[in-house]
Design an enzyme around this catalytic site. Structure first.
Site, PDB file in Angstrom:
ATOM      1  N   LYS A  28     -29.476  14.104  -7.889  1.00  0.00           N
ATOM      2  CA  LYS A  28     -28.990  15.474  -7.979  1.00  0.00           C
ATOM      3  C   LYS A  28     -29.388  16.112  -9.306  1.00  0.00           C
ATOM      4  CE  LYS A  28     -26.734  16.984  -4.274  1.00  0.00           C
ATOM      5  NZ  LYS A  28     -27.731  16.699  -3.269  1.00  0.00           N
ATOM      6  N   CYS A  50     -61.138  -4.940 -32.974  1.00  0.00           N
ATOM      7  CA  CYS A  50     -61.227  -4.358 -31.635  1.00  0.00           C
ATOM      8  C   CYS A  50     -62.608  -4.610 -31.034  1.00  0.00           C
ATOM      9  CB  CYS A  50     -60.951  -2.858 -31.710  1.00  0.00           C
ATOM     10  SG  CYS A  50     -61.391  -1.973 -30.212  1.00  0.00           S
ATOM     11  N   CYS A  53     -64.648  -1.072 -30.610  1.00  0.00           N
ATOM     12  CA  CYS A  53     -65.062  -0.214 -31.720  1.00  0.00           C
ATOM     13  C   CYS A  53     -66.554  -0.402 -32.033  1.00  0.00           C
ATOM     14  CB  CYS A  53     -64.224  -0.524 -32.966  1.00  0.00           C
ATOM     15  SG  CYS A  53     -62.627   0.311 -33.001  1.00  0.00           S
ATOM     16  N   HIS A 113     -60.892   4.630 -32.461  1.00  0.00           N
ATOM     17  CA  HIS A 113     -59.931   3.672 -31.930  1.00  0.00           C
ATOM     18  C   HIS A 113     -58.554   4.297 -31.707  1.00  0.00           C
ATOM     19  CE1 HIS A 113     -58.442  -0.424 -31.300  1.00  0.00           C
ATOM     20  NE2 HIS A 113     -57.390  -0.111 -32.021  1.00  0.00           N
ATOM     21  N   ASN A 153     -57.241   2.415 -16.794  1.00  0.00           N
ATOM     22  CA  ASN A 153     -55.924   1.790 -16.875  1.00  0.00           C
ATOM     23  C   ASN A 153     -55.429   2.066 -18.265  1.00  0.00           C
ATOM     24  OD1 ASN A 153     -54.980   0.448 -14.684  1.00  0.00           O
ATOM     25  ND2 ASN A 153     -55.916  -1.497 -15.214  1.00  0.00           N
ATOM     26  N   SER A 161     -55.670  -3.954 -21.802  1.00  0.00           N
ATOM     27  CA  SER A 161     -55.759  -4.990 -22.831  1.00  0.00           C
ATOM     28  C   SER A 161     -56.012  -4.444 -24.233  1.00  0.00           C
ATOM     29  CB  SER A 161     -56.892  -5.952 -22.462  1.00  0.00           C
ATOM     30  OG  SER A 161     -58.116  -5.237 -22.374  1.00  0.00           O
ATOM     31  N   HIS A 164     -57.894   1.054 -27.524  1.00  0.00           N
ATOM     32  CA  HIS A 164     -59.117   1.853 -27.725  1.00  0.00           C
ATOM     33  C   HIS A 164     -59.396   2.610 -26.418  1.00  0.00           C
ATOM     34  CE1 HIS A 164     -62.957   2.389 -30.062  1.00  0.00           C
ATOM     35  NE2 HIS A 164     -63.204   2.996 -28.911  1.00  0.00           N
ATOM     36  N   HIS A 166     -60.632   3.746 -23.227  1.00  0.00           N
ATOM     37  CA  HIS A 166     -61.732   3.253 -22.392  1.00  0.00           C
ATOM     38  C   HIS A 166     -61.361   3.274 -20.926  1.00  0.00           C
ATOM     39  CE1 HIS A 166     -59.167  -0.308 -22.642  1.00  0.00           C
ATOM     40  NE2 HIS A 166     -59.785  -0.771 -21.574  1.00  0.00           N
ATOM     41  N   GLN A 168     -63.062   1.943 -16.784  1.00  0.00           N
ATOM     42  CA  GLN A 168     -63.932   0.963 -16.142  1.00  0.00           C
ATOM     43  C   GLN A 168     -64.608   1.552 -14.921  1.00  0.00           C
ATOM     44  OE1 GLN A 168     -62.572  -3.058 -15.597  1.00  0.00           O
ATOM     45  NE2 GLN A 168     -60.689  -2.683 -16.737  1.00  0.00           N
ATOM     46  N   GLN A 323     -40.769   4.350  -1.523  1.00  0.00           N
ATOM     47  CA  GLN A 323     -39.616   5.246  -1.544  1.00  0.00           C
ATOM     48  C   GLN A 323     -39.523   5.907  -2.895  1.00  0.00           C
ATOM     49  OE1 GLN A 323     -36.668   4.720  -3.487  1.00  0.00           O
ATOM     50  NE2 GLN A 323     -35.380   6.273  -2.547  1.00  0.00           N
TER      51      GLN A 323
HETATM   52  P1  H2U Z   1     -58.711  -3.190 -19.478  1.00  0.00           P
HETATM   53  O1  H2U Z   1     -58.095  -3.108 -20.822  1.00  0.00           O
HETATM   54  O2  H2U Z   1     -58.494  -1.964 -18.647  1.00  0.00           O
HETATM   55  O3  H2U Z   1     -58.353  -4.468 -18.797  1.00  0.00           O
HETATM   56  O4  H2U Z   1     -60.314  -3.215 -19.681  1.00  0.00           O
HETATM   57  C1  H2U Z   1     -60.945  -3.957 -20.669  1.00  0.00           C
HETATM   58  C2  H2U Z   1     -62.080  -4.699 -20.047  1.00  0.00           C
HETATM   59  O5  H2U Z   1     -62.953  -5.127 -21.083  1.00  0.00           O
HETATM   60  C3  H2U Z   1     -61.633  -5.952 -19.311  1.00  0.00           C
HETATM   61  O6  H2U Z   1     -62.004  -5.815 -17.944  1.00  0.00           O
HETATM   62  C4  H2U Z   1     -63.510  -6.360 -20.740  1.00  0.00           C
HETATM   63  C5  H2U Z   1     -62.416  -7.086 -19.976  1.00  0.00           C
HETATM   64  O7  H2U Z   1     -62.971  -7.941 -19.025  1.00  0.00           O
HETATM   65  N1  H2U Z   1     -63.941  -7.026 -21.974  1.00  0.00           N
HETATM   66  C6  H2U Z   1     -65.303  -7.196 -22.202  1.00  0.00           C
HETATM   67  O8  H2U Z   1     -66.121  -6.870 -21.350  1.00  0.00           O
HETATM   68  N2  H2U Z   1     -65.721  -7.757 -23.396  1.00  0.00           N
HETATM   69  C7  H2U Z   1     -64.872  -8.180 -24.373  1.00  0.00           C
HETATM   70  O9  H2U Z   1     -65.324  -8.614 -25.420  1.00  0.00           O
HETATM   71  C8  H2U Z   1     -63.421  -8.147 -24.147  1.00  0.00           C
HETATM   72  C9  H2U Z   1     -62.937  -7.462 -22.906  1.00  0.00           C
HETATM   73 ZN    ZN Z   2     -61.367   0.174 -31.196  1.00  0.00          ZN
END
Ligand code: H2U
Ligand code: ZN
Length: 347
Positions: A28, A50, A53, A113, A153, A161, A164, A166, A168, A323
């Site tokens: 509500k 990272c 980077c 980054h 993601n 993960s 930074h 990014h 895919q 839902q």
């Molecule tokens: P996600 O954070 O959305 O999972 O994407 C990061 C991707 O980067 C992940 O699929 C890849 C991982 O496999 N990766 C590399 O290709 N090289 C790296 O050195 C680390 C991570």
């Molecule tokens: Zn970075």
């Protein structure tokens, strides 16, 4: 008398052909959001640890170049590989398996980054869109590829993960489930009406104006009528195209603008870097003509009430039906009312 804004009901997802349950009476109070004021911008512009980077070493030992805009590389842990042998298993149609091959790429949106999409300039986002277009073209040149999934993601809560900025791309030798469902639904509509399903849907939404979050000359961002996640949205192109590669210069600019504004609104909702899974849906490739297909982008954010309270898809959702409580209309109103300027850029 049945009132959709008040009584429980099921709603139809025209893109997948599936139904969901909506229970507005459980919500509500329209706004129970909690603004977090989570510190943003605490990350350094460059992080030596990272793997995305510029100039840094990745897991496979290769070194990223000193890139200045966006940068793409083949995922060092690709879920799909191009040299998988073809073959299948079929035991009395009870145990069935098929080999699957493909190509996975990682795209860095920026050398910085510490930034995310809404904090990039429109020009920088245009360069990301160009990279998506170029990757799409080069991946589609592989005869065996049938579908190219471009996605992002964002946030730990989504299993991302690395902060930074990014995304895919996974290109696969078969057409994935969600895309197959959307192909069936769009084809059915196109064959019956000679118009794309999403063109017809967009016309209704633009007339009703109940679920629109943002609109510019070439794109609309809205909460779909059938949204499942609390603040789920879609970006739909006004001109029906099959692929991201078909966007012209003006559309590229409009797309970058709406992406920046939508993601800024998301961050403004709880004053935090808003997590989500987002991705484009587009026609399969190397698969003949798909005049029914209408390019669009989905945003699936998990958060419900604050930076930490997420919606769980468990129990009834896992076993019966998706839902939601807060209706698509209430969510759209909230998103629409928020500033489209990122809170860190507001005076
Ligand atoms: P996600 O954070 O959305 O999972 O994407 C990061 C991707 O980067 C992940 O699929 C890849 C991982 O496999 N990766 C590399 O290709 N090289 C790296 O050195 C680390 C991570
Ligand atoms: Zn970075």
């Amino acid at each position: 008398m049945f009132r959709i804004e008040e009584h429980s009901h099921t709603r139809f997802n025209i893109l997948t052909g599936e139904w969901l349950l909506v229970s507005p009476h459980r919500m509500k109070r329209p706004w129970q959001g909690k603004v977090e004021d989570q510190a943003v911008g605490l990350r350094p512009a460059y992080d030596a640890g990272c793997y995305l980077c510029p100039g840094n070493k990745r897991a496979d030992g290769s070194v990223n170049p000193q890139y200045t805009d966006s940068y793409v590389f083949t995922n060092d842990f690709s879920a799909l590989l191009s040299d998988t042998p073809t073959g299948e298993v079929n035991e009395k149609e009870l145990l069935m398996a098929k080999s699957e091959s493909g190509i996975c790429r990682v795209i860095c949106f920026s050398p910085r980054h510490d930034l995310t999409l809404p904090q990039l300039t429109v020009e920088a986002i245009e360069k990301v869109i160009e990279l998506w277009q170029n990757e799409f073209t080069s991946l589609a040149a592989n005869e065996y590829i049938r579908y190219i999934q471009i996605f992002e993601n964002k946030g730990d809560i989504m299993g991302c993960s690395n902060p930074h900025p990014h995304g895919q791309i996974w290109a696969s030798s078969s057409i994935p489930l969600e895309v197959s469902k959307e192909t069936v639904q769009q084809k059915k509509y196109y064959e019956q009406h000679g118009q794309s399903l999403l063109s017809a849907y967009l016309a209704i939404e633009l007339e009703k104006k109940e679920r629109i979050v943002l609109e510019n000359e070439d794109f609309v961002a809205l909460v779909p009528f059938w949204a499942v996640w609390p603040y789920e949205t879609m970006i739909i192109s006004k001109r029906q195209v099959q692929h991201v590669t078909q966007f012209n210069e003006k559309e590229k600019h409009s797309f970058a603008t709406i992406l920046k504004k939508l993601t800024a609104k998301y961050d403004n909702l709880f004053h935090m870097s808003f997590p989500y899974s987002a991705g484009m849906h587009q026609a399969p490739v190397n698969d003949g003509e798909h005049p029914e297909w209408h390019w669009h982008m989905h945003f699936y954010p998990p958060l419900l009430r604050s930076a930490t309270v997420k919606k769980f898809m468990v129990g009834y959702e896992m076993l019966a039906n998706p839902q939601r409580d807060i209706t698509a209309e209430v969510a759209a109103e909230k998103l629409q009312s928020l500033s489209d300027i990122h809170f860190t850029e507001q005076e």
